[in-house]
Design a protein around this motif. Structure first.
Motif, PDB file in Angstrom:
ATOM      1  N   GLY A  27      19.193  12.829 -13.727  1.00  0.00           N
ATOM      2  CA  GLY A  27      18.314  11.955 -12.977  1.00  0.00           C
ATOM      3  C   GLY A  27      18.281  10.561 -13.583  1.00  0.00           C
ATOM      4  N   MET A  28      17.359   9.722 -13.064  1.00  0.00           N
ATOM      5  CA  MET A  28      17.290   8.341 -13.527  1.00  0.00           C
ATOM      6  C   MET A  28      15.918   8.039 -14.116  1.00  0.00           C
ATOM      7  SD  MET A  28      19.374   6.643 -10.321  1.00  0.00           S
ATOM      8  CE  MET A  28      18.838   5.024 -10.623  1.00  0.00           C
ATOM      9  N   GLN A  29      15.274   9.041 -14.721  1.00  0.00           N
ATOM     10  CA  GLN A  29      13.939   8.843 -15.246  1.00  0.00           C
ATOM     11  C   GLN A  29      13.887   7.794 -16.353  1.00  0.00           C
ATOM     12  OE1 GLN A  29      15.100  12.084 -14.988  1.00  0.00           O
ATOM     13  NE2 GLN A  29      13.783  12.935 -13.394  1.00  0.00           N
ATOM     14  N   SER A  30      14.845   7.718 -17.156  1.00  0.00           N
ATOM     15  CA  SER A  30      14.802   6.781 -18.280  1.00  0.00           C
ATOM     16  C   SER A  30      14.916   5.341 -17.798  1.00  0.00           C
ATOM     17  CB  SER A  30      15.916   7.087 -19.277  1.00  0.00           C
ATOM     18  OG  SER A  30      17.169   6.947 -18.635  1.00  0.00           O
ATOM     19  N   GLU A  31      15.588   5.102 -16.694  1.00  0.00           N
ATOM     20  CA  GLU A  31      15.758   3.747 -16.193  1.00  0.00           C
ATOM     21  C   GLU A  31      14.507   3.246 -15.465  1.00  0.00           C
ATOM     22  OE1 GLU A  31      19.272   3.399 -13.838  1.00  0.00           O
ATOM     23  OE2 GLU A  31      20.522   4.301 -15.373  1.00  0.00           O
ATOM     24  N   ASN A  32      13.796   4.101 -14.761  1.00  0.00           N
ATOM     25  CA  ASN A  32      12.654   3.682 -13.961  1.00  0.00           C
ATOM     26  C   ASN A  32      11.326   3.808 -14.688  1.00  0.00           C
ATOM     27  OD1 ASN A  32      14.151   2.990 -11.753  1.00  0.00           O
ATOM     28  ND2 ASN A  32      14.038   5.022 -10.814  1.00  0.00           N
ATOM     29  N   GLY A  33      11.254   4.360 -15.764  1.00  0.00           N
ATOM     30  CA  GLY A  33       9.997   4.507 -16.494  1.00  0.00           C
ATOM     31  C   GLY A  33       9.237   5.741 -16.086  1.00  0.00           C
ATOM     32  N   GLY A  34       9.817   6.619 -15.404  1.00  0.00           N
ATOM     33  CA  GLY A  34       9.208   7.889 -15.073  1.00  0.00           C
ATOM     34  C   GLY A  34       8.119   7.766 -14.029  1.00  0.00           C
ATOM     35  N   VAL A  35       7.115   8.636 -14.124  1.00  0.00           N
ATOM     36  CA  VAL A  35       6.032   8.722 -13.154  1.00  0.00           C
ATOM     37  C   VAL A  35       5.160   7.465 -13.224  1.00  0.00           C
ATOM     38  CG1 VAL A  35       3.967  10.024 -12.511  1.00  0.00           C
ATOM     39  CG2 VAL A  35       6.033  11.224 -13.206  1.00  0.00           C
ATOM     40  N   ILE A  36       4.922   6.928 -14.391  1.00  0.00           N
ATOM     41  CA  ILE A  36       4.094   5.724 -14.556  1.00  0.00           C
ATOM     42  C   ILE A  36       4.737   4.557 -13.817  1.00  0.00           C
ATOM     43  CG2 ILE A  36       3.136   4.090 -16.213  1.00  0.00           C
ATOM     44  CD1 ILE A  36       1.807   6.779 -16.394  1.00  0.00           C
ATOM     45  N   GLY A  37       6.041   4.403 -13.944  1.00  0.00           N
ATOM     46  CA  GLY A  37       6.760   3.331 -13.257  1.00  0.00           C
ATOM     47  C   GLY A  37       6.649   3.477 -11.749  1.00  0.00           C
ATOM     48  N   MET A  38       6.773   4.730 -11.296  1.00  0.00           N
ATOM     49  CA  MET A  38       6.669   4.982  -9.864  1.00  0.00           C
ATOM     50  C   MET A  38       5.255   4.648  -9.364  1.00  0.00           C
ATOM     51  SD  MET A  38       7.560   8.419  -7.707  1.00  0.00           S
ATOM     52  CE  MET A  38       6.183   9.367  -8.276  1.00  0.00           C
ATOM     53  N   LEU A  39       4.220   4.985 -10.136  1.00  0.00           N
ATOM     54  CA  LEU A  39       2.849   4.667  -9.756  1.00  0.00           C
ATOM     55  C   LEU A  39       2.615   3.157  -9.744  1.00  0.00           C
ATOM     56  CD1 LEU A  39       0.811   7.447 -11.585  1.00  0.00           C
ATOM     57  CD2 LEU A  39       1.250   7.237  -9.147  1.00  0.00           C
ATOM     58  N   GLU A  40       3.216   2.444 -10.683  1.00  0.00           N
ATOM     59  CA  GLU A  40       3.080   0.987 -10.702  1.00  0.00           C
ATOM     60  C   GLU A  40       3.723   0.361  -9.460  1.00  0.00           C
ATOM     61  OE1 GLU A  40       4.783  -0.076 -14.452  1.00  0.00           O
ATOM     62  OE2 GLU A  40       2.931   0.346 -15.558  1.00  0.00           O
ATOM     63  N   VAL A  41       4.882   0.888  -9.076  1.00  0.00           N
ATOM     64  CA  VAL A  41       5.540   0.388  -7.864  1.00  0.00           C
ATOM     65  C   VAL A  41       4.664   0.662  -6.641  1.00  0.00           C
ATOM     66  CG1 VAL A  41       7.516   0.749  -6.331  1.00  0.00           C
ATOM     67  CG2 VAL A  41       7.864   0.556  -8.792  1.00  0.00           C
ATOM     68  N   ILE A  42       4.090   1.862  -6.573  1.00  0.00           N
ATOM     69  CA  ILE A  42       3.213   2.215  -5.452  1.00  0.00           C
ATOM     70  C   ILE A  42       2.000   1.294  -5.429  1.00  0.00           C
ATOM     71  CG2 ILE A  42       1.661   3.998  -4.557  1.00  0.00           C
ATOM     72  CD1 ILE A  42       3.726   6.060  -5.482  1.00  0.00           C
ATOM     73  N   GLU A  43       1.419   1.020  -6.623  1.00  0.00           N
ATOM     74  CA  GLU A  43       0.259   0.138  -6.704  1.00  0.00           C
ATOM     75  C   GLU A  43       0.598  -1.275  -6.241  1.00  0.00           C
ATOM     76  OE1 GLU A  43      -3.118  -1.333  -9.890  1.00  0.00           O
ATOM     77  OE2 GLU A  43      -1.200  -0.614 -10.632  1.00  0.00           O
ATOM     78  N   SER A  44       1.733  -1.805  -6.643  1.00  0.00           N
ATOM     79  CA  SER A  44       2.114  -3.159  -6.227  1.00  0.00           C
ATOM     80  C   SER A  44       2.401  -3.199  -4.722  1.00  0.00           C
ATOM     81  CB  SER A  44       3.316  -3.670  -7.019  1.00  0.00           C
ATOM     82  OG  SER A  44       4.480  -2.916  -6.701  1.00  0.00           O
ATOM     83  N   ASP A  45       3.038  -2.140  -4.201  1.00  0.00           N
ATOM     84  CA  ASP A  45       3.274  -2.071  -2.749  1.00  0.00           C
ATOM     85  C   ASP A  45       1.949  -2.011  -1.989  1.00  0.00           C
ATOM     86  OD1 ASP A  45       5.968  -2.135  -3.126  1.00  0.00           O
ATOM     87  OD2 ASP A  45       6.320   0.003  -2.732  1.00  0.00           O
ATOM     88  N   PHE A  46       1.002  -1.232  -2.515  1.00  0.00           N
ATOM     89  CA  PHE A  46      -0.293  -1.120  -1.868  1.00  0.00           C
ATOM     90  C   PHE A  46      -1.041  -2.458  -1.904  1.00  0.00           C
ATOM     91  CE2 PHE A  46      -4.873  -0.304  -1.983  1.00  0.00           C
ATOM     92  CZ  PHE A  46      -5.025   0.339  -0.767  1.00  0.00           C
ATOM     93  N   ALA A  47      -0.994  -3.148  -3.043  1.00  0.00           N
ATOM     94  CA  ALA A  47      -1.668  -4.446  -3.162  1.00  0.00           C
ATOM     95  C   ALA A  47      -1.060  -5.446  -2.175  1.00  0.00           C
ATOM     96  CB  ALA A  47      -1.568  -4.965  -4.593  1.00  0.00           C
ATOM     97  N   ARG A  48       0.262  -5.472  -2.068  1.00  0.00           N
ATOM     98  CA  ARG A  48       0.923  -6.375  -1.117  1.00  0.00           C
ATOM     99  C   ARG A  48       0.554  -6.008   0.317  1.00  0.00           C
ATOM    100  NH1 ARG A  48       5.409  -5.347   1.317  1.00  0.00           N
ATOM    101  NH2 ARG A  48       6.120  -3.863  -0.256  1.00  0.00           N
ATOM    102  N   LEU A  49       0.562  -4.720   0.644  1.00  0.00           N
ATOM    103  CA  LEU A  49       0.203  -4.261   1.980  1.00  0.00           C
ATOM    104  C   LEU A  49      -1.253  -4.600   2.305  1.00  0.00           C
ATOM    105  CD1 LEU A  49       0.967  -2.691   4.543  1.00  0.00           C
ATOM    106  CD2 LEU A  49       0.233  -0.608   3.372  1.00  0.00           C
ATOM    107  N   GLU A  50      -2.144  -4.416   1.308  1.00  0.00           N
ATOM    108  CA  GLU A  50      -3.556  -4.734   1.511  1.00  0.00           C
ATOM    109  C   GLU A  50      -3.743  -6.232   1.762  1.00  0.00           C
ATOM    110  OE1 GLU A  50      -7.872  -3.907  -0.608  1.00  0.00           O
ATOM    111  OE2 GLU A  50      -6.087  -4.038  -1.867  1.00  0.00           O
TER     112      GLU A  50
END
Length: 158
Positions: A27-50
């Motif tokens: 997988g590519m967990q080491s490149e993306n920062g794992g679950v925390i990185g994915m949550l940060e991306v979701i948070e930034s997408d949500f902030a932009r959408l909001e």
């Protein structure tokens, strides 16, 4: 049935990895920062959408308010137009009624005058007498009036 035990058609077989993979996929967990990185991306997408949604909502509310104000003014204007036009229609209708009554009265007067004219016409215009006859009768009438004047003045008739 004895042969079915040896049949391999319905057995599940484990596929072998293709030859191009040297190591198992991790997988590519080491490149993306794992679950925390994915949550940060979701948070930034949500902030932009909001932010986009709030901006679109504010724009839509402003357009709605403008539309409602314009509609209210337009409705009031049209309501006043209706009132004025209704009053004008009533005035014109009343004037039309009065004019029709005047027309009826005038028409009756005209009919009566024409009937009276037709009644008097034969006595004024005698088409059966020629011009010479009328001149002779007029001359006789003038002479008789002059004789009556002499008699009234007491002159001698001799």
């Amino acid at each position: 049935y004895a042969k079915a035990g040896d049949a391999t058609a319905l057995l599940q077989q484990q596929p072998e990895a293709p030859e191009i993979f040297d190591a198992p996929y991790k997988g590519m967990q080491s490149e993306n920062g794992g679950v925390i990185g994915m949550l940060e991306v979701i948070e930034s997408d949500f902030a932009r959408l909001e932010a986009d949604t709030k901006s679109a909502e504010a724009t839509a509310q402003k357009e709605y308010d403008t539309f409602m104000t314009d509609s209210k003014v337009d409705k009031e204007s049209k309501t006043k137009d209706i009132e004025h036009k209704t009053a004008k229609k009533q005035d014109e209708s009343q004037a039309l009624t009065v004019k029709n009554e005047d027309l009826e009265g005038t028409q009756k007067e005209l009919d009566a005058a024409l009937a009276y004219f037709d009644k008097l016409k034969p006595s004024c215009v005698d088409a059966g007498v020629s011009y010479e006859d009328r001149v002779a009768r007029r001359k006789e009438e003038i002479e008789s009036l002059q004789e009556a004047l002499r008699i009234l003045n007491g002159e001698d008739l001799a």
